[in-house]
Design a protein around this motif. Structure first.
Motif, PDB file in Angstrom:
ATOM      1  N   SER A 148      -0.542  -7.629   1.242  1.00  0.00           N
ATOM      2  CA  SER A 148      -1.546  -7.228   1.664  1.00  0.00           C
ATOM      3  C   SER A 148      -2.297  -6.222   0.607  1.00  0.00           C
ATOM      4  N   ARG A 149      -3.587  -6.429   0.424  1.00  0.00           N
ATOM      5  CA  ARG A 149      -4.460  -5.695  -0.631  1.00  0.00           C
ATOM      6  C   ARG A 149      -5.576  -4.701   0.152  1.00  0.00           C
ATOM      7  N   HIS A 150      -5.456  -3.533  -0.005  1.00  0.00           N
ATOM      8  CA  HIS A 150      -6.195  -2.552   0.820  1.00  0.00           C
ATOM      9  C   HIS A 150      -7.153  -1.809  -0.236  1.00  0.00           C
ATOM     10  N   ALA A 151      -8.363  -1.971  -0.004  1.00  0.00           N
ATOM     11  CA  ALA A 151      -9.518  -1.445  -1.028  1.00  0.00           C
ATOM     12  C   ALA A 151     -10.256  -0.329  -0.513  1.00  0.00           C
ATOM     13  N   PHE A 152     -10.458   0.730  -1.364  1.00  0.00           N
ATOM     14  CA  PHE A 152     -11.143   1.972  -0.757  1.00  0.00           C
ATOM     15  C   PHE A 152     -12.115   2.070  -1.933  1.00  0.00           C
ATOM     16  N   THR A 161     -15.839  -0.814  -5.379  1.00  0.00           N
ATOM     17  CA  THR A 161     -14.611  -0.241  -4.930  1.00  0.00           C
ATOM     18  C   THR A 161     -13.758   0.601  -5.925  1.00  0.00           C
ATOM     19  N   ALA A 162     -13.388   1.834  -5.645  1.00  0.00           N
ATOM     20  CA  ALA A 162     -13.100   2.891  -6.286  1.00  0.00           C
ATOM     21  C   ALA A 162     -11.635   2.320  -6.688  1.00  0.00           C
ATOM     22  N   PHE A 163     -10.631   1.992  -5.900  1.00  0.00           N
ATOM     23  CA  PHE A 163      -9.364   1.508  -6.286  1.00  0.00           C
ATOM     24  C   PHE A 163      -8.782   0.761  -5.179  1.00  0.00           C
ATOM     25  N   SER A 164      -8.031  -0.116  -5.367  1.00  0.00           N
ATOM     26  CA  SER A 164      -7.128  -0.882  -4.312  1.00  0.00           C
ATOM     27  C   SER A 164      -5.747  -0.748  -4.441  1.00  0.00           C
ATOM     28  N   ILE A 165      -4.964  -0.884  -3.302  1.00  0.00           N
ATOM     29  CA  ILE A 165      -3.509  -0.746  -3.226  1.00  0.00           C
ATOM     30  C   ILE A 165      -2.749  -1.853  -2.598  1.00  0.00           C
ATOM     31  N   SER A 166      -1.903  -2.631  -3.231  1.00  0.00           N
ATOM     32  CA  SER A 166      -1.297  -3.863  -2.701  1.00  0.00           C
ATOM     33  C   SER A 166       0.118  -3.465  -2.256  1.00  0.00           C
ATOM     34  N   ILE A 167       0.513  -4.044  -1.180  1.00  0.00           N
ATOM     35  CA  ILE A 167       1.636  -3.619  -0.516  1.00  0.00           C
ATOM     36  C   ILE A 167       2.296  -4.866  -0.114  1.00  0.00           C
ATOM     37  N   ILE A 168       3.628  -4.935  -0.284  1.00  0.00           N
ATOM     38  CA  ILE A 168       4.613  -6.105   0.124  1.00  0.00           C
ATOM     39  C   ILE A 168       4.967  -5.897   1.547  1.00  0.00           C
ATOM     40  N   GLU A 169       4.687  -6.599   2.424  1.00  0.00           N
ATOM     41  CA  GLU A 169       5.167  -6.582   3.835  1.00  0.00           C
ATOM     42  C   GLU A 169       6.372  -7.634   4.263  1.00  0.00           C
ATOM     43  N   ASN A 170       7.177  -7.121   4.853  1.00  0.00           N
ATOM     44  CA  ASN A 170       8.269  -7.956   5.400  1.00  0.00           C
ATOM     45  C   ASN A 170       8.784  -7.643   6.604  1.00  0.00           C
ATOM     46  N   MET A 171       8.046  -8.293   7.656  1.00  0.00           N
ATOM     47  CA  MET A 171       8.445  -8.475   8.939  1.00  0.00           C
ATOM     48  C   MET A 171       9.946  -8.808   9.504  1.00  0.00           C
ATOM     49  N   LYS A 172      10.631  -9.478   8.528  1.00  0.00           N
ATOM     50  CA  LYS A 172      12.061  -9.832   8.870  1.00  0.00           C
ATOM     51  C   LYS A 172      12.988  -8.560   8.942  1.00  0.00           C
ATOM     52  N   GLU A 173      13.000  -7.997   7.813  1.00  0.00           N
ATOM     53  CA  GLU A 173      13.720  -6.737   7.552  1.00  0.00           C
ATOM     54  C   GLU A 173      13.506  -5.440   8.454  1.00  0.00           C
ATOM     55  N   ASP A 174      12.298  -5.040   8.497  1.00  0.00           N
ATOM     56  CA  ASP A 174      12.169  -4.016   9.615  1.00  0.00           C
ATOM     57  C   ASP A 174      10.512  -3.918   9.812  1.00  0.00           C
ATOM     58  N   PRO A 176      -2.294  -1.281  12.092  1.00  0.00           N
ATOM     59  CA  PRO A 176      -3.300  -0.497  12.122  1.00  0.00           C
ATOM     60  C   PRO A 176      -3.690   0.874  11.836  1.00  0.00           C
ATOM     61  N   CYS A 177      -2.725   1.770  12.558  1.00  0.00           N
ATOM     62  CA  CYS A 177      -2.638   2.945  12.511  1.00  0.00           C
ATOM     63  C   CYS A 177      -2.586   3.911  11.131  1.00  0.00           C
ATOM     64  N   SER A 178      -1.880   2.827  10.370  1.00  0.00           N
ATOM     65  CA  SER A 178      -1.881   3.015   8.758  1.00  0.00           C
ATOM     66  C   SER A 178      -3.154   3.157   7.815  1.00  0.00           C
ATOM     67  N   ILE A 179      -3.838   2.120   8.341  1.00  0.00           N
ATOM     68  CA  ILE A 179      -5.018   1.601   7.828  1.00  0.00           C
ATOM     69  C   ILE A 179      -5.996   2.567   8.053  1.00  0.00           C
ATOM     70  N   ILE A 180      -5.988   3.077   9.196  1.00  0.00           N
ATOM     71  CA  ILE A 180      -6.962   3.972   9.876  1.00  0.00           C
ATOM     72  C   ILE A 180      -6.925   5.284   9.070  1.00  0.00           C
ATOM     73  N   LEU A 181      -5.541   5.751   9.308  1.00  0.00           N
ATOM     74  CA  LEU A 181      -5.144   7.170   8.592  1.00  0.00           C
ATOM     75  C   LEU A 181      -5.499   7.126   7.199  1.00  0.00           C
ATOM     76  N   ALA A 182      -5.189   6.084   6.250  1.00  0.00           N
ATOM     77  CA  ALA A 182      -5.630   5.825   4.855  1.00  0.00           C
ATOM     78  C   ALA A 182      -6.943   6.179   4.566  1.00  0.00           C
ATOM     79  N   GLU A 183      -7.685   5.179   5.534  1.00  0.00           N
ATOM     80  CA  GLU A 183      -9.337   5.521   5.343  1.00  0.00           C
ATOM     81  C   GLU A 183      -9.703   6.735   5.624  1.00  0.00           C
TER      82      GLU A 183
END
Length: 230
Positions: A29-33, A39-52, A59-66
């Motif tokens: 997932s790519r998150h731009a700010f 866009t000042a910068f973006s952060i890419s995060i590897i997500e894995n629903m199988k592991e954990d 959504p709470c993480s996206i809102i707090l990051a914003e």
């Protein structure tokens, strides 16, 4: 020998199937700010629903990051600790805007500082945050008391510090209010999380999410000490 080769083929097919399933469970997932113009910068995060579940950007993480991005002048140059960091999006944004960030999660996670709520080991005594972040850390009512114990300790040990958290407004809000009183805390700001998001981000999320800023309730602490002295 022919039977053995057949078994090996079946094993290879099973392994290939598992590898394909793992790939399907992993996304980036790519998150731009920034603002509407750039866009000042973006952060890419590897997500894995199988592991954990902690390896998914909720959504709470996206809102707090914003919120961290919008409050970047406040965060710049300050010491920040993120509790239950998981994919670490709010903490990473804080680092990008100039904070000195320590990421913490359950002590079983070796890639970040181990901090298990309610366990008083050396890790919690080594932290000296001015701002404490926690995205969706209020999801398991069984852990609420330990969480607030850890937050209260960090706030007491670092005068003037604040705990900023985003959480789904679930039925446990009465327990949250009770524990805040128990641990001598008070909420000084409560916002609708979606009101903080640009429309393009809000359109991709759902839920009833609030952002709260929590500090020590000095009046409550003074009352407690007065009662003890009496």
């Amino acid at each position: 020998m022919g039977d053995m080769d057949d078994d090996d083929d079946h094993d290879d097919e099973g392994g290939d199937g598992e590898a394909l399933a793992d790939q399907q469970m992993t996304t980036v997932s790519r998150h731009a700010f920034g603002d509407s113009e750039r866009t000042a910068f973006s952060i890419s995060i590897i997500e894995n629903m199988k592991e954990d579940y902690g390896l998914f950007v909720w959504p709470c993480s996206i809102i707090l990051a914003e919120y961290v991005w919008q409050q970047r002048l406040r965060f710049s140059g300050n010491r920040v600790v993120e509790l239950g960091a998981g994919t670490c999006l709010p903490g990473l944004v804080a680092a990008k805007v100039g904070s000195f960030v320590t990421l913490t999660d359950d002590a079983n996670r070796l890639e970040v500082l181990g901090l298990t709520w309610g366990v008083w080991d050396a890790s919690i005594f080594s932290l000296h945050p001015q701002i404490i972040l926690g995205a969706d850390v209020l999801y398991d009512a069984r852990a609420f008391d330990d969480l607030f114990a850890a937050v209260a300790f960090l706030l007491q040990s670092n005068p003037g510090s604040v705990f900023i958290t985003t959480y789904h407004n679930r039925s446990g809000h009465h327990l949250i209010e009770f524990l805040m009183v128990k641990w001598g805390l008070k909420c000084v700001k409560l916002l609708d999380g979606f009101s903080l998001l640009p429309s393009n981000k809000a359109a991709r999320l759902n839920g009833n999410i609030q952002l709260a800023e929590i500090v020590l309730n000095h009046e409550r602490i003074e009352e407690t000490f007065s009662s003890g002295a009496g």
